[in-house]
Design an enzyme around this catalytic site. Sequence first.
Site, PDB file in Angstrom:
ATOM      1  CG  HIS A  91      44.065  45.403  39.440  1.00  0.00           C
ATOM      2  ND1 HIS A  91      44.602  45.586  40.776  1.00  0.00           N
ATOM      3  CD2 HIS A  91      42.790  45.711  39.444  1.00  0.00           C
ATOM      4  CE1 HIS A  91      43.571  46.468  41.427  1.00  0.00           C
ATOM      5  NE2 HIS A  91      42.503  46.366  40.691  1.00  0.00           N
ATOM      6  CG  HIS A 113      37.920  45.796  38.306  1.00  0.00           C
ATOM      7  ND1 HIS A 113      37.449  45.310  39.425  1.00  0.00           N
ATOM      8  CD2 HIS A 113      38.940  46.646  38.932  1.00  0.00           C
ATOM      9  CE1 HIS A 113      38.230  45.311  40.393  1.00  0.00           C
ATOM     10  NE2 HIS A 113      39.201  46.263  40.219  1.00  0.00           N
ATOM     11  CG  HIS A 135      40.807  45.330  44.843  1.00  0.00           C
ATOM     12  ND1 HIS A 135      40.603  44.078  44.241  1.00  0.00           N
ATOM     13  CD2 HIS A 135      40.571  46.181  44.185  1.00  0.00           C
ATOM     14  CE1 HIS A 135      40.392  44.692  42.865  1.00  0.00           C
ATOM     15  NE2 HIS A 135      40.538  45.846  43.023  1.00  0.00           N
ATOM     16  CD  GLU A 155      41.602  51.061  45.531  1.00  0.00           C
ATOM     17  OE1 GLU A 155      40.908  49.969  45.718  1.00  0.00           O
ATOM     18  OE2 GLU A 155      41.545  51.684  44.316  1.00  0.00           O
ATOM     19  CG  ASP A 169      41.489  49.499  39.368  1.00  0.00           C
ATOM     20  OD1 ASP A 169      40.898  48.664  39.423  1.00  0.00           O
ATOM     21  OD2 ASP A 169      41.746  50.599  40.128  1.00  0.00           O
ATOM     22  CG  ASP A 170      37.838  50.125  37.352  1.00  0.00           C
ATOM     23  OD1 ASP A 170      37.130  49.243  37.291  1.00  0.00           O
ATOM     24  OD2 ASP A 170      38.633  50.357  38.492  1.00  0.00           O
TER      25      ASP A 170
HETATM   26  N1  ADE Z   1      36.068  47.851  41.508  1.00  0.00           N
HETATM   27  C1  ADE Z   1      36.364  48.436  40.441  1.00  0.00           C
HETATM   28  N2  ADE Z   1      37.696  49.256  40.767  1.00  0.00           N
HETATM   29  C2  ADE Z   1      37.826  49.200  41.954  1.00  0.00           C
HETATM   30  C3  ADE Z   1      39.008  49.524  42.793  1.00  0.00           C
HETATM   31  N3  ADE Z   1      40.077  50.456  42.196  1.00  0.00           N
HETATM   32  N4  ADE Z   1      38.997  49.075  43.869  1.00  0.00           N
HETATM   33  C4  ADE Z   1      38.009  48.459  44.460  1.00  0.00           C
HETATM   34  N5  ADE Z   1      37.118  47.906  43.928  1.00  0.00           N
HETATM   35  C5  ADE Z   1      37.129  48.185  42.529  1.00  0.00           C
HETATM   36 ZN    ZN Z   2      40.739  47.081  41.259  1.00  0.00          ZN
END
Ligand code: ADE
Ligand code: ZN
Length: 335
Positions: A10, A12, A189, A192, A270-271
């Site tokens: 996971h 991006h 996703h 969340e 994630d990011d």
């Molecule tokens: N795009 C990038 N990070 C995300 C996240 N945590 N949830 C949904 N879309 C995303």
């Molecule tokens: Zn994500």
Amino acid sequence: MELLPTAELHIHIEGTLEPEMLVQLAARNGIELPTTDPEAIRARYRFEDLQSFLDLHYGNLRVLRTAEDFYDLAAAYLRRAAGDGVRRAEIFFDPQTHVGNGIPLAAVFDGLGAALAESASLGVSADLILCFLRDRGPQAAHEILRAALPFRDRFIGVGLDSTEVGYPPSLFRDVYAMAAAEGLHRVAHAGEEGGPDYVWEALDVLGVERVDHGIRAMEDASLVRRLREERIPLTVCPLSNVCLRTVDTLADHVLPAMLDEGLAATVNSDDPAYFGGYVGANYEALRTELGLDQTQLATLAMNSFDACFVDEAQKEVWKAEARAAVLAPGPDVAA
Ligand code: ADE
Ligand code: ZN
């Protein structure tokens, strides 16, 4: 314990755009930024929720213009991943964002693909998962999947990301059926910010093989039973959940409860350019702030390999490496 080998499922790729590279690409492409000081940019990374992050994040992505930009972005991530013990990365990308910014899809695939082609030399196996932006709706998802089919051999699956609440998985039933017919893997996703009903729909309507995040599944005992009995992997992102305020503090995170329930939870970043660290930092936070022990950390790493879209023999090779790392004497490094 040595550096713990893991898979990152996971991530991006757009969320790995560090402020330093943001500034560099903006200069290369003649794009104005409000500030060119990376620390000033970083200081603005304080989020109320998922949407406040997405608004800032999508704005930054205007600097990605050429195949070389996408190459640089992915190559930098893969170098970091290798340094964190990542053996396998299944990497999300958001082509609708880039096409919307006027970038040809071929530039996105060529740039990312060139970086992935070099990843084996770093000891990382990597593939791409094309994500649909749920807030652009099902018709736009169909259009991007159709546009991406000439590049069908360059990605292994589809995912669903962006604004969750108000865009339930069931909206995307037909495009996921089309992806399945193409032999693509399916993830989404769910859970969340959205409730357990989003996770049920992702499973029952989209037929997903993994759930991304899924933390709110813990609110529904019958869903927890389903996830356990079918061993459906959950790609959990602890530091992301804290930064986007889906949990108050790491101490409140449901990840230990997921392990206690016997769920196939995994650890991911994630990011990471926005949320305070890459996958190694996520493992380290679980160790130091949540007190997870080496057995629990090793279970998370094993779960990550079990959850990969690769053949069983390859999973066993990586799991044996993880087992050896846990048994090895040495500095107590979490990941
Ligand atoms: N795009 C990038 N990070 C995300 C996240 N945590 N949830 C949904 N879309 C995303
Ligand atoms: Zn994500």
